[in-house]
Motif scaffolding. Structure first.
Motif, PDB file in Angstrom:
ATOM      1  N   ALA A  66     -34.164  24.952   2.578  1.00 56.93           N
ATOM      2  CA  ALA A  66     -34.247  24.548   3.983  1.00 56.93           C
ATOM      3  C   ALA A  66     -35.213  23.378   4.112  1.00 56.93           C
ATOM      4  CB  ALA A  66     -34.724  25.723   4.831  1.00 56.93           C
ATOM      5  N   ASN A  99     -28.258  27.482   4.468  1.00 53.96           N
ATOM      6  CA  ASN A  99     -29.122  26.573   5.216  1.00 53.96           C
ATOM      7  C   ASN A  99     -28.432  25.248   5.540  1.00 53.96           C
ATOM      8  OD1 ASN A  99     -31.704  27.703   5.924  1.00 53.96           O
ATOM      9  ND2 ASN A  99     -32.101  27.911   3.741  1.00 53.96           N
ATOM     10  N   GLU A 117     -35.128  21.838  12.083  1.00 53.02           N
ATOM     11  CA  GLU A 117     -34.520  21.975  10.755  1.00 53.02           C
ATOM     12  C   GLU A 117     -33.297  21.091  10.591  1.00 53.02           C
ATOM     13  OE1 GLU A 117     -33.102  25.539   7.703  1.00 53.02           O
ATOM     14  OE2 GLU A 117     -34.134  26.010   9.579  1.00 53.02           O
ATOM     15  N   LEU A 169     -25.426  29.673   9.472  1.00 52.82           N
ATOM     16  CA  LEU A 169     -25.982  29.207   8.199  1.00 52.82           C
ATOM     17  C   LEU A 169     -25.526  30.060   7.022  1.00 52.82           C
ATOM     18  CD1 LEU A 169     -29.710  28.594   9.277  1.00 52.82           C
ATOM     19  CD2 LEU A 169     -27.831  26.943   9.268  1.00 52.82           C
TER      20      LEU A 169
END
Length: 212
Positions: A66, A99, A117, A169
């Protein structure tokens, strides 16, 4: 991170496990040498189950990096996964936290932790997991993951402090010639002790036994 930084992966099986091995994944490319020493060491858990027809089931279980911000790390990790798949024989499955957003889902409009993110700038490059959709069956079809009217059913990640899931994800990929998906869903339970909800799937083997 303090203490051990190896990523620990587990699979529970009612079937006898023939073998298991840990395969290291490439580290985050943009990390400096000191950061790399203390950042999570991502990996794949490769499990083999024996079968009555002699064609084993290979289960690849992983958790990709990530906060890479498009530096090519996830693409390199996916390349490792594809190499393992190529050597796994006809009956395999690949699951875990990748991710990465589904191909076709934009980061623009995300808020909070999700926006940190997955910044909107990532919309300019292809999803790093797109190659997996090209070579495998997704237990939850990509059309459902990207459909603006249905995608909310398949969001898997609810960041801590948020009341609802925000992004998808987590995925289950299957060998196209080996499996048919009879049912698959994201299982949500307020008591589930994780920020990621599990994917529950019922599969049917379509691989013909040897000699048929």
């Amino acid at each position: 991170m303090l203490g051990r930084v190896d990523v620990h992966l587990s699979v529970l099986s009612k079937y006898a496990i023939s073998s298991v091995r840990r395969v290291a994944l490439p580290a985050i490319r943009s990390d400096g040498c000191c950061t790399r020493l203390f950042n999570l060491r991502r990996a794949v858990q490769h499990i083999t189950l024996a079968t009555a027809d002699g064609v084993p089931v290979h289960i690849l279980h992983t958790h990709l990096s990530a906060f890479t911000k498009g530096d090519g790390t996830v693409e390199a990790q996916v390349a490792t996964l594809r190499s393992l798949i190529a050597d796994a024989g006809p009956r395999w499955m690949l699951a875990g936290d990748f991710n990465a957003l589904p191909p076709g889902v934009k980061a623009t409009g995300l808020t909070g932790q999700a926006a940190l993110e997955y910044p909107a700038a990532l919309d300019e490059v292809p999803s790093p997991i797109a190659p997996l959709f090209d070579i495998a069956i997704s237990a939850i079809p990509l059309t459902d993951l990207t459909d603006p009217h249905r995608r909310a059913e398949h969001l898997t990640c609810k960041y801590f402090g948020c009341s609802t899931a925000e992004v998808t994800l987590d995925y289950l990929f299957l060998a196209p010639a080996a499996w048919a998906v009879e049912q698959a869903r994201v299982a949500r339970d307020a008591r589930w002790p994780s920020d990621h909800a599990p994917i529950v799937a019922r599969l049917r083997s379509t691989l013909q036994p040897r000699g048929c």
